[in-house]
Every structure is written in structure tokens, then in C-alpha cells.
Design an enzyme around this catalytic site. Structure first.
Site, PDB file in Angstrom:
ATOM      1  N   ASP A  67      61.996   2.349 -96.652  1.00 25.19           N
ATOM      2  CA  ASP A  67      62.097   2.886 -95.838  1.00 25.19           C
ATOM      3  C   ASP A  67      61.613   4.296 -96.216  1.00 25.19           C
ATOM      4  OD1 ASP A  67      62.578   4.729 -93.091  1.00 25.19           O
ATOM      5  OD2 ASP A  67      64.076   5.672 -93.940  1.00 25.19           O
ATOM      6  N   THR A 100      58.201   7.371 -90.900  1.00 26.02           N
ATOM      7  CA  THR A 100      58.053   8.425 -91.684  1.00 26.02           C
ATOM      8  C   THR A 100      57.042   7.393 -93.311  1.00 26.02           C
ATOM      9  OG1 THR A 100      60.015   6.853 -92.815  1.00 26.02           O
ATOM     10  CG2 THR A 100      60.737   8.682 -91.700  1.00 26.02           C
ATOM     11  N   THR A 101      56.792   6.511 -93.362  1.00 29.83           N
ATOM     12  CA  THR A 101      55.839   6.319 -94.399  1.00 29.83           C
ATOM     13  C   THR A 101      54.676   7.017 -93.164  1.00 29.83           C
ATOM     14  OG1 THR A 101      57.211   4.546 -94.921  1.00 29.83           O
ATOM     15  CG2 THR A 101      54.739   4.279 -95.675  1.00 29.83           C
ATOM     16  N   ASP A 401      67.248   2.949 -87.642  1.00 24.38           N
ATOM     17  CA  ASP A 401      65.465   3.524 -87.213  1.00 24.38           C
ATOM     18  C   ASP A 401      65.237   2.386 -85.921  1.00 24.38           C
ATOM     19  OD1 ASP A 401      64.962   4.638 -89.528  1.00 24.38           O
ATOM     20  OD2 ASP A 401      63.493   3.300 -90.376  1.00 24.38           O
TER      21      ASP A 401
END
Length: 534
Positions: A67, A100-101, A401
Site C-alpha cells: 500500500d 495511493t501508489t 482499501d
């Protein structure tokens, strides 16, 4: 022998340091380099074939995760511009929960494009304005390729939860975690009127032991504590649950007083009084019909004494103590009971009723589970299991997530294809749009549109495909009007990604583009770093 003269560097540096032309460019350059370094860290963990990172903190605790937000949060970042990218991933985590990446990689690519334009002599302020227009246009295009989704259509929700879990460490369990996330959210929302989901109403309890497969969605509530008191019941049917916020232990004096006891009779009297005092409390609790007692953690004195536990056990009352203050609201909402602050208010109306409360053995620990609540509130508990701490923690993050992805669909009920398809589509459409513009925008739009291709390129790279040929083919397909063409990482080809069920919420992509653009704009506008000495 001729002497070689070494130029005096310090003079030259100090001049350029305070020469207005040079310094802003240097600062901007160093900010961009630092921010790009952060983007490169998470680069390899994008997508289903992405690698995981092992993070060890100062205490020697190890975290294994994929994550982006977690990786960056645990890293020690010193450079202020790099910190902005860490905060960017946190912002995406709050807004959408997933991607998020992606958002960090996008910001890195946009900065690289901006750096190239700065080198050509473009003014940072005009690049920044152009980027603002670019992000707005990108969101418009994403909305045109989105597919509306109905919350009653469970299969679509499952597909997007599966896409979110496909890149995680626990992806082989996605067949079980995805339906769990979907059911949990659908249980607490009213599809007709809700536009947001409060994830506080979904409580995830982690217990070591067994495997992720043994996790379950509990229709009721789970307490991590075991029951207290020896000889008390471990299983109660037709329960009446009371939640108290007062202490069942001998009262303390208001001030620091000492009581001197000179003989046994006085001591006997004290103990007798104490027993009588506690017995009265337990009798009142029993009289109200309560047979499961939850006791809030107390900071003043022991919430419950051994004598009280003994007397409660004799009255066949199951006791769970040390309920945290912040959990009170959740417990009351779930069980339909009211917190009771004093003994006078301990009446039958304040109790919640359920079918069964029992203590369950899990590995080397025990927990209490209450099921079959009579008038339950809109809350849900998930009991997560895992064979070791790292897997359990990562399962928790992955489930969060997946829950956030379903929350995105409640907020904005549209889906778009995943697998690099939206970025490739944006890249093609915005490049075409750039030809209709004039002046500075035409150039910047083209440069930023090209920067968006970094996502499909990295997806291909991480899957072991040739990034150049894959991205070229993807670009051709999109230019020919195949809006749903994306990289099928499992098969290593480019195919219609919707048929492969790779879908993600629209909000994840729109928020990634807008947040990345905002972050890059603020980095571009910085032309000096001032250290304040206090």
C-alpha cells in the site's frame, strides 16, 4: 613544472546563492529531484504484479505491505518537498482509499514533464496554470468514459473490490475478502439516500491464529477481551446486555485520607461493609434483568474488584470489562442499549437484548461474541484472522482499501475500466485536444498527456512485459476508439479490460489526477526555502 591554479569555489557559490536569477531554479530543481525520488520508491509496487516492501522500524517491528500510503507513512522523509508527496498519498487515502501508489507516480511523472519545460525556459507560473486547466479537462474526459453503477448490482461492486485487492499481498484470498467488504458496506448504507459511508460503523477486529480464510463477517458484535470472573457463565442465551460507566469496587474518599484500624473487629466491620456495598450493586444489576455486563475502562480506580467479579459470577452474570471509551458509541449503536452512568439509572429500558453471548477460543486467546441482536443499529463487525502478524496487518489494510472502494461507489456511482485504460484514454484524448489549443497550453497539454502514460508503462514493466511495445499498442488501440482497451497483466496482453472484470470507481481516478496536479502546482510555485531559527 607549471602550477595549476585551483579556482576559489566558495566565492563563486556565495554569489550565485544570492543571485536572484539562479537560486529559484536551483531550489525548484532540488524540490523536483526530491519529489521524484519518492515517486521512484513506490514505483515497483504498482499493479497486480507489483513487488512488496518490507519496512523495519527503529524497534525492529517489520511491516510487509504493498500500500503506497503505508510505505510512505513509515518512511523517514526529511526533504520538505518530498514530504508533500507523502501527504499527497495520505490525502488520496482519505479521499478515495485506493490508488495511493498511482497518485504519487502520477505526481512524479508530471514533475518530470514540468522540469523539461522549465529547462526550455517556460515560466513556472504559466506551467502551473496550464496544469490546472489540464486536470479539469482530464476529469471531464474520465466522466465521459465512465459506466453508471447501481448499488443493488452486487457483481459490479464485487468486481471493483476484487480489482483493489488484486495488487495486495493477500490477493489469493480476494474471493473471500471482496464479498465481505461489499456485504459490510451494503449492511450499513441506505442505497436510496446515502451519499457517504462512515467507516467507523465497520469495526475490524484482528485475532492471530488460523488463516485469512477463517475470517468472518459477524452479525452482531465481537469484544477482544475474554470474560472475567471465575465460575461465571461462558455462554448466555436470551441475553440482556447492560453497559455501565460506574465502578463496582469499594469507594474511595474524596481526599487523601488514611484510615487507621486498631483491632480485628474494626477491620471485620470494614470488610463486611465493603461486601454489603458491592452486594447491593450486584443485586440491583440482577434485579433489572441484566445477565451480560459490559464495564467501561476506568481511569480513577479499579472498574471492578475481585469481590465484585465473584459476586457477579454467583448471580450468573457474564462480565466483559475494559471497554474503551471510544468504543462506547459503537457498542451502544450495535446492541441498542444505553450507557448507564450511575446505579440509580440501571433500569430494564437501558438494556439491549440479543439471542446469544458466548466466549470463543481463538488460538491462544479468547474473545466474546454477541449475536442475534434484537433491534440492531446499522453497524457491522469483521473478525479477521491470520497466521502471522504481518499477514494479519496487511489483510487489515487491504480490507480497508476494499471498503473504501465500495465507499467511493456510494459517493460517486460510476465505474471506469482499470489496467491503465483510463490513463491511456486520457493521454490520447488530451493530445488530440492540445491540437485545438493555441499558445502555451498547446505545448503543456501535450507534455502532461504524455506524462500520464507512465501508469500503463509501469504496469507493463512490473508484469515483465516490454513497456515500450505495450504502451505503443495501447495508444494505437485507444486512438482507434477502443476506450476499454487495457493491459491484462495476468495474460500479458492488451484486451478489453471490462470483459476481464477489471473495474475501479471513477472517484479513485479523478481524485488521483486532481490531487497529483494540485501537489505539482504547489511544488512549481515554490522558489525559495527559508529556514527559520527559533
Amino acid at each position: 613544472m607549471s602550477k595549476i591554479q585551483v579556482p576559489k569555489m566558495h566565492n563563486k557559490r556565495s554569489k550565485s546563492e544570492f543571485n536572484d536569477k539562479e537560486k529559484p531554479a536551483q531550489i525548484r530543481g532540488s524540490n523536483i529531484v526530491a519529489a521524484k525520488a519518492i515517486a521512484d520508491v513506490v514505483r515497483t509496487s504498482l499493479g497486480p504484479r507489483g513487488m512488496d516492501k518490507m519496512i523495519q522500524d527503529s524497534k525492529g517491528e517489520v511491516t510487509i505491505t504493498n500500500d503506497g500510503a503505508t510505505i510512505l507513512k513509515q518512511m523517514k522523509v526529511l526533504h520538505p518537498a518530498a514530504k508533500m508527496l507523502v501527504e499527497l498519498s495520505q490525502a488520496q487515502d482519505c479521499e478515495a482509499g485506493d490508488g495511493t501508489t498511482t497518485v504519487v507516480i502520477l505526481a512524479g511523472a508530471m514533475l518530470e514533464a514540468a522540469q523539461r519545460m522549465l529547462n526550455k525556459g517556460f515560466h513556472p507560473a504559466s506551467i502551473s496554470d496550464s496544469l490546472g486547466h489540464f486536470a479539469t479537462k482530464a476529469v471531464e474526459i474520465l466522466e465521459t468514459i465512465s459506466i453508471p453503477v447501481d448499488l443493488s448490482d452486487k457483481t459490479s461492486l464485487l468486481k471493483s473490490a476484487n480489482t483493489s485487492l488484486s495488487s495486495k499481498v493477500v490477493h489469493e484470498h480476494s474471493g473471500m475478502l471482496a464479498p465481505m467488504a461489499v456485504d459490510a458496506v451494503l449492511k450499513i448504507v441506505d442505497p436510496n439516500k446515502d451519499t457517504n459511508v462512515d467507516l467507523k460503523d465497520i469495526r475490524i477486529i484482528k485475532k492471530l491464529g488460523e488463516t485469512v480464510e477463517d475470517s468472518q463477517l459477524v452479525d452482531g458484535i465481537v469484544f477482544t477481551q475474554k470474560t472475567q470472573g471465575f465460575g461465571g457463565p461462558n455462554k448466555v442465551e436470551k441475553t440482556k446486555v447492560g453497559l455501565i460507566q460506574f465502578c463496582i469496587s469499594p469507594p474511595k474518599t474524596d481526599m487523601d485520607n488514611q484510615v487507621l484500624i486498631r483491632d480485628y473487629t474494626a477491620m471485620d466491620r470494614v470488610l463486611r461493609e465493603e461486601r454489603q456495598y458491592i452486594l447491593n450493586i450486584t443485586k440491583k444489576i440482577k434485579a433489572a434483568g441484566c445477565n451480560v455486563l459490559l464495564i467501561q475502562k476506568s481511569i480513577l480506580r479499579d472498574a471492578v474488584s475481585d469481590l465484585a467479579l465473584h459476586l457477579l459470577a454467583k448471580q450468573k452474570i457474564m462480565v466483559v470489562k475494559d471497554i474503551e471509551r471510544e468504543d462506547i458509541e459503537f457498542v451502544c449503536k450495535t446492541l441498542g442499549c444505553r450507557p448507564i452512568a450511575s446505579l440509580d439509572h440501571f433500569v430494564a429500558e437501558s438494556l439491549g437484548s440479543a439471542d446469544l453471548a458466548e466466549e470463543i477460543q481463538a488460538g491462544n486467546s479468547k474473545f466474546v461474541k454477541i449475536t442475534g441482536v434484537q433491534n440492531p443499529g446499522r453497524t457491522v463487525s469483521i473478525l479477521l484472522r491470520g497466521s502471522n502478524k504481518q499477514v494479519l496487518e496487511e489483510a487489515d489494510r487491504s480490507l480497508h482499501d476494499a471498503l473504501c472502494v465500495i465507499r467511493c461507489l456510494v459517493k460517486k456511482r460510476f465505474l471506469i475500466p482499470g489496467g491503465g485504460a483510463p490513463e491511456a484514454e486520457l493521454s490520447v484524448k488530451l493530445t488530440q485536444h492540445a491540437q485545438t489549443l493555441g499558445g502555451m497550453d498547446a505545448y503543456t497539454f501535450r507534455a502532461f498527456a504524455q506524462a500520464l502514460e507512465v501508469i500503463p508503462s509501469i504496469l507493463a514493466e512490473n508484469a515483465g512485459l516490454s513497456s515500450i511495445s505495450t504502451v505503443t499498442e495501447l495508444r494505437n488501440r485507444h486512438a482507434n476508439g477502443e476506450t476499454h482497451a487495457g493491459i491484462n497483466v495476468r495474460k500479458g496482453t492488451i484486451s478489453n479490460i471490462i470483459e476481464e472484470n477489471v473495474l475501479q470507481p471513477l472517484l479513485v481516478s479523478t481524485s488521483a489526477v486532481t490531487l497529483a496536479a494540485e501537489c505539482v502546482r504547489s511544488i512549481l510555485k515554490i522558489d525559495d526555502i527559508v529556514n527559520v531559527i527559533r
